[in-house]
Design a protein around this motif. Structure first.
Motif, PDB file in Angstrom:
ATOM      1  N   SER A  10     -41.311  88.682   1.687  1.00  0.00           N
ATOM      2  CA  SER A  10     -40.621  87.418   1.400  1.00  0.00           C
ATOM      3  C   SER A  10     -39.921  86.830   2.617  1.00  0.00           C
ATOM      4  O   SER A  10     -39.872  85.602   2.776  1.00  0.00           O
ATOM      5  CB  SER A  10     -39.618  87.602   0.265  1.00  0.00           C
ATOM      6  N   TYR A  11     -39.427  87.670   3.506  1.00  0.00           N
ATOM      7  CA  TYR A  11     -38.721  87.193   4.694  1.00  0.00           C
ATOM      8  C   TYR A  11     -39.633  86.361   5.603  1.00  0.00           C
ATOM      9  O   TYR A  11     -39.155  85.534   6.363  1.00  0.00           O
ATOM     10  CB  TYR A  11     -38.131  88.369   5.479  1.00  0.00           C
ATOM     11  N   GLU A  12     -40.932  86.553   5.518  1.00  0.00           N
ATOM     12  CA  GLU A  12     -41.866  85.789   6.353  1.00  0.00           C
ATOM     13  C   GLU A  12     -42.187  84.412   5.773  1.00  0.00           C
ATOM     14  O   GLU A  12     -42.783  83.578   6.454  1.00  0.00           O
ATOM     15  CB  GLU A  12     -43.178  86.557   6.545  1.00  0.00           C
ATOM     16  N   TYR A  13     -41.815  84.166   4.523  1.00  0.00           N
ATOM     17  CA  TYR A  13     -42.200  82.924   3.856  1.00  0.00           C
ATOM     18  C   TYR A  13     -41.017  81.987   3.619  1.00  0.00           C
ATOM     19  O   TYR A  13     -41.121  81.071   2.805  1.00  0.00           O
ATOM     20  CB  TYR A  13     -42.902  83.235   2.532  1.00  0.00           C
ATOM     21  N   GLY A  20     -38.917  78.960   3.630  1.00  0.00           N
ATOM     22  CA  GLY A  20     -39.305  77.575   3.849  1.00  0.00           C
ATOM     23  C   GLY A  20     -40.685  77.231   3.322  1.00  0.00           C
ATOM     24  O   GLY A  20     -41.125  76.091   3.429  1.00  0.00           O
ATOM     25  N   GLN A  21     -41.390  78.201   2.769  1.00  0.00           N
ATOM     26  CA  GLN A  21     -42.719  77.957   2.198  1.00  0.00           C
ATOM     27  C   GLN A  21     -42.685  78.414   0.742  1.00  0.00           C
ATOM     28  O   GLN A  21     -42.303  79.550   0.456  1.00  0.00           O
ATOM     29  CB  GLN A  21     -43.794  78.716   2.975  1.00  0.00           C
ATOM     30  N   SER A  22     -43.095  77.559  -0.161  1.00  0.00           N
ATOM     31  CA  SER A  22     -43.111  77.933  -1.572  1.00  0.00           C
ATOM     32  C   SER A  22     -44.281  78.870  -1.856  1.00  0.00           C
ATOM     33  O   SER A  22     -45.252  78.926  -1.084  1.00  0.00           O
ATOM     34  CB  SER A  22     -43.234  76.688  -2.452  1.00  0.00           C
ATOM     35  N   LEU A  23     -44.184  79.572  -2.976  1.00  0.00           N
ATOM     36  CA  LEU A  23     -45.290  80.435  -3.396  1.00  0.00           C
ATOM     37  C   LEU A  23     -46.560  79.617  -3.570  1.00  0.00           C
ATOM     38  O   LEU A  23     -47.634  80.031  -3.114  1.00  0.00           O
ATOM     39  CB  LEU A  23     -44.937  81.161  -4.696  1.00  0.00           C
ATOM     40  N   ALA A  24     -46.463  78.455  -4.177  1.00  0.00           N
ATOM     41  CA  ALA A  24     -47.652  77.620  -4.394  1.00  0.00           C
ATOM     42  C   ALA A  24     -48.298  77.209  -3.072  1.00  0.00           C
ATOM     43  O   ALA A  24     -49.529  77.214  -2.952  1.00  0.00           O
ATOM     44  CB  ALA A  24     -47.282  76.385  -5.216  1.00  0.00           C
ATOM     45  N   GLN A  25     -47.472  76.886  -2.075  1.00  0.00           N
ATOM     46  CA  GLN A  25     -48.022  76.517  -0.754  1.00  0.00           C
ATOM     47  C   GLN A  25     -48.746  77.711  -0.129  1.00  0.00           C
ATOM     48  O   GLN A  25     -49.830  77.564   0.437  1.00  0.00           O
ATOM     49  CB  GLN A  25     -46.899  76.052   0.179  1.00  0.00           C
ATOM     50  N   TRP A  26     -48.130  78.900  -0.213  1.00  0.00           N
ATOM     51  CA  TRP A  26     -48.754  80.100   0.349  1.00  0.00           C
ATOM     52  C   TRP A  26     -50.047  80.426  -0.387  1.00  0.00           C
ATOM     53  O   TRP A  26     -51.053  80.767   0.233  1.00  0.00           O
ATOM     54  CB  TRP A  26     -47.789  81.278   0.329  1.00  0.00           C
ATOM     55  N   GLN A  27     -50.047  80.323  -1.705  1.00  0.00           N
ATOM     56  CA  GLN A  27     -51.266  80.607  -2.460  1.00  0.00           C
ATOM     57  C   GLN A  27     -52.392  79.671  -2.042  1.00  0.00           C
ATOM     58  O   GLN A  27     -53.534  80.107  -1.889  1.00  0.00           O
ATOM     59  CB  GLN A  27     -51.002  80.486  -3.972  1.00  0.00           C
TER      60      GLN A  27
END
Length: 152
Positions: free
Chosen positions: A26-29, A31-38
């Motif tokens: 989680s620390y790497e994400y 500013g990025q939402s889960l939906a954006q990462w997916q």
């Protein structure tokens, strides 16, 4: 029965794998939402920027490892990277991480890649026992990280 395959062949697991990675790292994400990462992760299966190997047992997703083109924005001159190594807690202790890593290394070698890189904050000893070499230590995401490489 255990099966190792490229995620691009089993895209129905993509969102679940991305969610597990998002939670574990989680620390790497920030500013990025889960939906954006997916969305980024799924697109990366198709364009090769996150070529991910998964292991399943039937339809149960047990783990992954990826060959990433860019996994450390502060070091754009390095790559490709071993990334996204994660095995579900209930499947640990069975050598699955080692098999996934070997699969990524073999694919990289077969693709003509000479060196892989990774960064880790807590598994440097694990990788060192498998031939990875510590290049440097650095701070990122509020943790000391180890930058490591493996000559293929």
């Amino acid at each position: 029965m255990l099966r190792m395959d490229w995620l691009e062949n089993q895209m129905h697991h993509s969102d679940t794998m991305a969610q597990r990675l998002y939670q574990q790292f989680s620390y790497e994400y920030v500013g990025q939402s889960l939906a954006q990462w997916q969305q980024e992760f799924a697109a990366g299966q198709l364009d090769g920027s996150w070529k991910t190997l998964v292991v399943t047992d039937g339809d149960q997703l047990l783990g992954s490892a990826a060959l990433a083109q860019d996994d450390l924005s502060s070091r754009p001159e390095l790559g490709p990277w071993l990334a996204c190594v994660l095995v579900a807690p209930e499947a640990r202790g069975r050598g699955l991480a080692a098999q996934l890593i070997e699969g990524i290394c073999n694919h990289a070698r077969d693709s003509g890649i000479k060196t892989l890189y990774l960064h880790t904050h807590d598994k440097a000893d694990y990788y060192a026992k498998r031939g990875w070499h510590l290049l440097e230590r650095f701070d990122a995401w509020g943790k000391e990280q180890c930058l490591m490489s493996l000559a293929l």
